[in-house]
Design an enzyme around this catalytic site. Structure first.
Site, PDB file in Angstrom:
ATOM      1  N   HIS A  59      -3.661   4.262   4.673  1.00 27.17           N
ATOM      2  CA  HIS A  59      -4.741   3.279   4.801  1.00 27.17           C
ATOM      3  C   HIS A  59      -6.055   3.886   4.316  1.00 27.17           C
ATOM      4  O   HIS A  59      -6.760   3.304   3.510  1.00 27.17           O
ATOM      5  CB  HIS A  59      -4.865   2.838   6.258  1.00 27.17           C
ATOM      6  CG  HIS A  59      -6.049   1.964   6.520  1.00 27.17           C
ATOM      7  ND1 HIS A  59      -6.142   0.676   6.045  1.00 27.17           N
ATOM      8  CD2 HIS A  59      -7.195   2.203   7.202  1.00 27.17           C
ATOM      9  CE1 HIS A  59      -7.301   0.150   6.424  1.00 27.17           C
ATOM     10  NE2 HIS A  59      -7.959   1.051   7.127  1.00 27.17           N
ATOM     11  N   TYR A 114       4.374   5.641  11.127  1.00 27.23           N
ATOM     12  CA  TYR A 114       4.727   4.257  11.446  1.00 27.23           C
ATOM     13  C   TYR A 114       5.519   3.546  10.348  1.00 27.23           C
ATOM     14  O   TYR A 114       5.914   2.401  10.538  1.00 27.23           O
ATOM     15  CB  TYR A 114       3.458   3.451  11.771  1.00 27.23           C
ATOM     16  CG  TYR A 114       2.389   3.472  10.696  1.00 27.23           C
ATOM     17  CD1 TYR A 114       2.458   2.616   9.596  1.00 27.23           C
ATOM     18  CD2 TYR A 114       1.305   4.345  10.779  1.00 27.23           C
ATOM     19  CE1 TYR A 114       1.479   2.638   8.620  1.00 27.23           C
ATOM     20  CE2 TYR A 114       0.319   4.364   9.810  1.00 27.23           C
ATOM     21  CZ  TYR A 114       0.409   3.505   8.730  1.00 27.23           C
ATOM     22  OH  TYR A 114      -0.564   3.525   7.750  1.00 27.23           O
ATOM     23  N   ARG A 157       0.861  -1.182   0.000  1.00 30.20           N
ATOM     24  CA  ARG A 157       0.000   0.000   0.000  1.00 30.20           C
ATOM     25  C   ARG A 157       0.901   1.237   0.000  1.00 30.20           C
ATOM     26  O   ARG A 157       1.456   1.615   1.021  1.00 30.20           O
ATOM     27  CB  ARG A 157      -0.886  -0.031   1.253  1.00 30.20           C
ATOM     28  CG  ARG A 157      -1.997   0.989   1.261  1.00 30.20           C
ATOM     29  CD  ARG A 157      -2.580   1.109   2.656  1.00 30.20           C
ATOM     30  NE  ARG A 157      -1.704   1.887   3.528  1.00 30.20           N
ATOM     31  CZ  ARG A 157      -1.521   1.653   4.825  1.00 30.20           C
ATOM     32  NH1 ARG A 157      -2.101   0.656   5.415  1.00 30.20           N
ATOM     33  NH2 ARG A 157      -0.712   2.430   5.530  1.00 30.20           N
TER      34      ARG A 157
END
Length: 384
Positions: A280, A289, A276
């Site tokens: 998200h 992160y 990805r």
């Protein structure tokens, strides 16, 4: 005193040694690949594919237009036109490859990110955006496209797909069902239950897991000690890992799994190993992160870039093809933008319709309360 009795009087030491909880070492699993990140065509002993030049160009076109639509949706959300958007950036090959493997009579149960599969099933991109704008619950008839409405609840669609596939088998049809989900959903109990039922009832379903390696902020290694596709072995059906950035491999593997289902050989788990590249959803900040170096490494494996390289090396596409596609891409973005801004607001009372076939006193009471609540705003404006 015997040796035995002396030994019996001494406290026994445990022979169990304390072992540190180290992460198990594992070799990289086999990855089905037909097109390398450098755009080189390679062969695989178990999966092959023979496509015409037009079909190859069509796969590239699908990926480019899907990415353009996705980028426009992200931009619209940033402008306040959509409440939320889940981007598929980087996952175009997994979705277009698997989507083009489907027959018209196959049925799809998506999550909320399968925009490329929706494109393959003939769902107008503007219909996808209605839900994210909050003006409808999907905007398309699932029976028309054999493409179910988007599912927001994580993993529940795998159970729906399994039940539908069991019905297909009982009807004696030779069609198949595909359930899409992500690596995060693979940790849900619903997915495990669907694996059990599909295996026991030999359901004609393909579980297509897009492992983009991040369940929001949780990496895959915090969800499983083994590669995801190997989980299928414990339920009694095969699993395969495919290069999710290789549209040719995704097409070949999914087509094979669908044919297996149609022959009555039961379910298959396909793990499309992809990445990805964006957030998200538009409410997420992946820089908190994920390392930039990780994203940059995967950008070098871009599914669209590698396909374009292959087409150019093989002499299948020239400058005019890419220029025409760019024009079509911009036209699609403009159409989507104009359509979203022209969407009418929904009827606020519509949420009370079709709850019960014959009406219900409690719903009638709630409808009246909500109507009075909405009317109070108009009264307050008139009183100024």
């Amino acid at each position: 005193m015997t040796v035995e009795s002396t030994a019996a009087r001494k406290p026994r030491r445990s022979s169990t040694k304390r072992v540190s909880a180290k992460k198990p070492q594992r070799s990289e699993p086999e990855l089905v690949q037909l097109l390398t990140p450098e755009g080189e065509r390679v062969e695989h002993p178990d999966y092959s594919i023979d496509l015409t030049p037009d079909e190859l160009l069509g796969l590239y076109r699908d990926m480019v237009l899907t990415r353009r639509f996705d980028a426009e949706a992200t931009s619209l959300q940033r402008q306040g036109e959509l409440g939320l958007w889940a981007s598929l950036l980087g996952q175009e090959a997994a979705q277009i490859g698997s989507g083009r493997a489907l027959r018209d009579d196959d049925y799809v149960f998506p999550t909320y990110r399968e925009h490329g599969v929706a494109w393959c099933r003939g769902v107008d991109p503007t219909n996808l955006l209605g839900m994210f704008r909050g003006v409808n619950h999907g905007g398309w008839d699932p029976s028309t496209n054999n493409f179910h409405l988007y599912t927001i609840v994580i993993g529940s669609q795998t159970l729906h797909a399994t039940g539908y596939a069991m019905g297909v088998a009982k009807d004696g049809a030779d069609s198949a069902v595909v359930a899409y989900f992500g690596d995060g959903a693979s940790s849900q109990g619903d997915v495990a239950e669907s694996f059990t039922f599909s295996a026991v009832y030999n359901a004609p379903v393909v579980f297509f897991c897009q492992n983009n390696q991040w369940a929001i902020s949780e990496p895959t290694e915090r969800q499983t000690r083994v590669p995801l596709y190997q989980r299928a072995q414990g339920f009694g059906f095969p699993g395969v890992r495919v290069d999710g950035n290789d549209v040719l491999a995704c097409l070949a593997v999914t087509r094979d799994a669908l044919e297996r289902a149609r022959r009555g050989e039961g379910p298959t788990l396909v793990e499309a190993f992809t990445y990805r590249m964006g957030a998200h959803t538009t409410s997420d900040d992946p820089t908190k992160y994920r390392a930039d170096e990780e994203r940059e490494a995967w950008e070098a494996k871009d599914p669209i870039l590698r396909m374009r390289t292959y087409l150019e090396k093989a002499g299948l596409a020239d400058a005019s093809f890419f220029e025409e596609l760019e024009t079509e891409s911009e036209s699609l973005g403009r159409r989507v933008r104009e359509a979203v801004r022209a969407m009418p607001d929904p009827d606020q009372m519509a949420i009370f319709e079709n709850v019960y076939a014959d009406g219900h006193a409690l719903v009638d009471e709630e409808r009246a309360q909500f109507a009075a609540y909405q009317a109070s705003f108009a009264e307050s404006v008139e009183g100024k």
